[in-house]
Design a protein around this motif. Structure first.
Motif, PDB file in Angstrom:
ATOM      1  N   ASP A  28       0.906  -1.185   0.039  1.00  0.00           N
ATOM      2  CA  ASP A  28       0.098  -0.135  -0.102  1.00  0.00           C
ATOM      3  C   ASP A  28       0.862   1.148   0.079  1.00  0.00           C
ATOM      4  N   THR A  29       0.933   1.905  -1.136  1.00  0.00           N
ATOM      5  CA  THR A  29       1.888   3.245  -1.261  1.00  0.00           C
ATOM      6  C   THR A  29       1.047   4.368  -0.757  1.00  0.00           C
ATOM      7  N   ARG A  30      -0.439   4.232  -0.632  1.00  0.00           N
ATOM      8  CA  ARG A  30      -1.146   5.419   0.016  1.00  0.00           C
ATOM      9  C   ARG A  30      -0.583   5.980   1.397  1.00  0.00           C
ATOM     10  N   ASN A  31      -0.043   4.900   2.206  1.00  0.00           N
ATOM     11  CA  ASN A  31       0.215   5.270   3.586  1.00  0.00           C
ATOM     12  C   ASN A  31       1.595   6.410   3.572  1.00  0.00           C
ATOM     13  N   GLN A  32       2.255   6.437   2.498  1.00  0.00           N
ATOM     14  CA  GLN A  32       3.140   7.260   2.632  1.00  0.00           C
ATOM     15  C   GLN A  32       2.895   8.823   1.886  1.00  0.00           C
ATOM     16  N   LEU A  33       1.493   8.747   1.575  1.00  0.00           N
ATOM     17  CA  LEU A  33       1.052  10.240   1.257  1.00  0.00           C
ATOM     18  C   LEU A  33       0.502  11.234   2.449  1.00  0.00           C
ATOM     19  N   ARG A  34       1.130  12.204   2.657  1.00  0.00           N
ATOM     20  CA  ARG A  34       0.410  13.190   3.451  1.00  0.00           C
ATOM     21  C   ARG A  34       0.238  14.555   3.052  1.00  0.00           C
ATOM     22  N   LEU A  35      -0.939  15.069   2.717  1.00  0.00           N
ATOM     23  CA  LEU A  35      -1.242  16.268   2.089  1.00  0.00           C
ATOM     24  C   LEU A  35      -1.366  17.368   3.187  1.00  0.00           C
ATOM     25  N   GLY A  36      -0.880  18.571   3.292  1.00  0.00           N
ATOM     26  CA  GLY A  36      -1.359  19.755   3.962  1.00  0.00           C
ATOM     27  C   GLY A  36      -2.130  20.640   3.308  1.00  0.00           C
ATOM     28  N   PHE A  37      -2.988  21.347   4.249  1.00  0.00           N
ATOM     29  CA  PHE A  37      -3.677  22.379   3.604  1.00  0.00           C
ATOM     30  C   PHE A  37      -3.944  23.268   4.706  1.00  0.00           C
ATOM     31  N   PRO A  38      -4.210  24.581   4.418  1.00  0.00           N
ATOM     32  CA  PRO A  38      -4.306  25.827   5.452  1.00  0.00           C
ATOM     33  C   PRO A  38      -5.589  25.922   6.174  1.00  0.00           C
ATOM     34  N   THR A  39      -6.674  25.242   5.665  1.00  0.00           N
ATOM     35  CA  THR A  39      -7.903  25.314   6.428  1.00  0.00           C
ATOM     36  C   THR A  39      -8.573  23.966   6.337  1.00  0.00           C
ATOM     37  N   LEU A  40      -9.552  23.664   7.017  1.00  0.00           N
ATOM     38  CA  LEU A  40     -10.384  22.449   7.028  1.00  0.00           C
ATOM     39  C   LEU A  40     -11.238  22.343   6.098  1.00  0.00           C
ATOM     40  N   GLU A  41     -11.711  23.381   5.555  1.00  0.00           N
ATOM     41  CA  GLU A  41     -12.619  23.677   4.528  1.00  0.00           C
ATOM     42  C   GLU A  41     -11.723  23.300   3.185  1.00  0.00           C
ATOM     43  N   ALA A  42     -10.535  23.672   3.292  1.00  0.00           N
ATOM     44  CA  ALA A  42      -9.711  23.370   2.026  1.00  0.00           C
ATOM     45  C   ALA A  42      -9.533  21.914   1.952  1.00  0.00           C
ATOM     46  N   ALA A  43      -9.062  21.300   2.737  1.00  0.00           N
ATOM     47  CA  ALA A  43      -8.879  19.765   3.001  1.00  0.00           C
ATOM     48  C   ALA A  43     -10.250  19.049   2.586  1.00  0.00           C
ATOM     49  N   GLN A  44     -11.469  19.397   3.247  1.00  0.00           N
ATOM     50  CA  GLN A  44     -12.637  18.841   2.872  1.00  0.00           C
ATOM     51  C   GLN A  44     -12.998  18.914   1.325  1.00  0.00           C
ATOM     52  N   ALA A  45     -12.704  20.061   0.732  1.00  0.00           N
ATOM     53  CA  ALA A  45     -13.079  20.285  -0.711  1.00  0.00           C
ATOM     54  C   ALA A  45     -12.245  19.589  -1.371  1.00  0.00           C
ATOM     55  N   TYR A  46     -11.092  19.237  -1.185  1.00  0.00           N
ATOM     56  CA  TYR A  46     -10.084  18.334  -1.713  1.00  0.00           C
ATOM     57  C   TYR A  46     -10.741  17.071  -1.938  1.00  0.00           C
ATOM     58  N   ALA A  47     -10.868  16.476  -0.812  1.00  0.00           N
ATOM     59  CA  ALA A  47     -11.395  15.149  -0.721  1.00  0.00           C
ATOM     60  C   ALA A  47     -12.752  14.926  -1.440  1.00  0.00           C
ATOM     61  N   ALA A  48     -13.360  15.963  -1.387  1.00  0.00           N
ATOM     62  CA  ALA A  48     -14.765  15.807  -2.145  1.00  0.00           C
ATOM     63  C   ALA A  48     -14.747  15.947  -3.809  1.00  0.00           C
ATOM     64  N   LYS A  49     -13.577  16.813  -3.987  1.00  0.00           N
ATOM     65  CA  LYS A  49     -13.346  16.878  -5.345  1.00  0.00           C
ATOM     66  C   LYS A  49     -12.738  15.586  -6.116  1.00  0.00           C
ATOM     67  N   GLU A  50     -11.927  14.822  -5.206  1.00  0.00           N
ATOM     68  CA  GLU A  50     -11.132  13.743  -5.663  1.00  0.00           C
ATOM     69  C   GLU A  50     -11.871  12.483  -5.351  1.00  0.00           C
ATOM     70  N   GLY A  51     -13.044  12.516  -4.631  1.00  0.00           N
ATOM     71  CA  GLY A  51     -13.986  11.484  -4.443  1.00  0.00           C
ATOM     72  C   GLY A  51     -13.396  10.462  -3.485  1.00  0.00           C
ATOM     73  N   ILE A  52     -12.652  10.969  -2.728  1.00  0.00           N
ATOM     74  CA  ILE A  52     -12.067  10.518  -1.434  1.00  0.00           C
ATOM     75  C   ILE A  52     -13.005  10.351  -0.154  1.00  0.00           C
ATOM     76  N   PRO A  53     -13.405   9.191   0.187  1.00  0.00           N
ATOM     77  CA  PRO A  53     -14.308   9.304   1.480  1.00  0.00           C
ATOM     78  C   PRO A  53     -13.399   9.291   2.846  1.00  0.00           C
ATOM     79  N   HIS A  54     -13.872  10.381   3.445  1.00  0.00           N
ATOM     80  CA  HIS A  54     -13.022  10.733   4.562  1.00  0.00           C
ATOM     81  C   HIS A  54     -13.831  11.124   5.912  1.00  0.00           C
TER      82      HIS A  54
END
Length: 93
Positions: free
Chosen positions: A47-73
């Motif tokens: 599993d290579t996804r556990n190496q991935l860690r993305l940083g965001f300035p706000t909670l809303e930005a992180a949630q918007a990215y996950a929604a745009k990419e279709g990532i359940p979170h």
């Protein structure tokens, strides 16, 4: 597809400052258990996804990215900050 968690970085326990604790992190949950490598004995997985860690300035930005990419979170709330007020004179009691 594995689920991701969004959380706010905690304060570094080794330093007194609160640098980068206002950033939010999107990190994937492990999809499979780690197993020891037969040659070296190091723990690893396919599993290579556990190496991935993305940083965001706000909670809303992180949630918007996950929604745009279709990532359940799910959002992990930050723990309540407790202050231990202590006077220097308490060291000599």
């Amino acid at each position: 597809m594995s689920q991701a968690r969004i959380y706010q970085r905690p304060k570094n326990a080794m330093q007194s400052g609160r640098a980068r604790t206002d950033r939010w992190v999107l990190e994937f949950e492990p999809a499979e258990a780690q197993q020891p490598d037969p040659l070296t004995g190091w723990a690893g997985s396919g599993d290579t996804r556990n190496q991935l860690r993305l940083g965001f300035p706000t909670l809303e930005a992180a949630q918007a990215y996950a929604a745009k990419e279709g990532i359940p979170h799910h959002v992990v709330p930050a723990p309540a900050r407790t202050l231990k007020l202590q006077a220097y004179a308490d060291n000599f009691r």
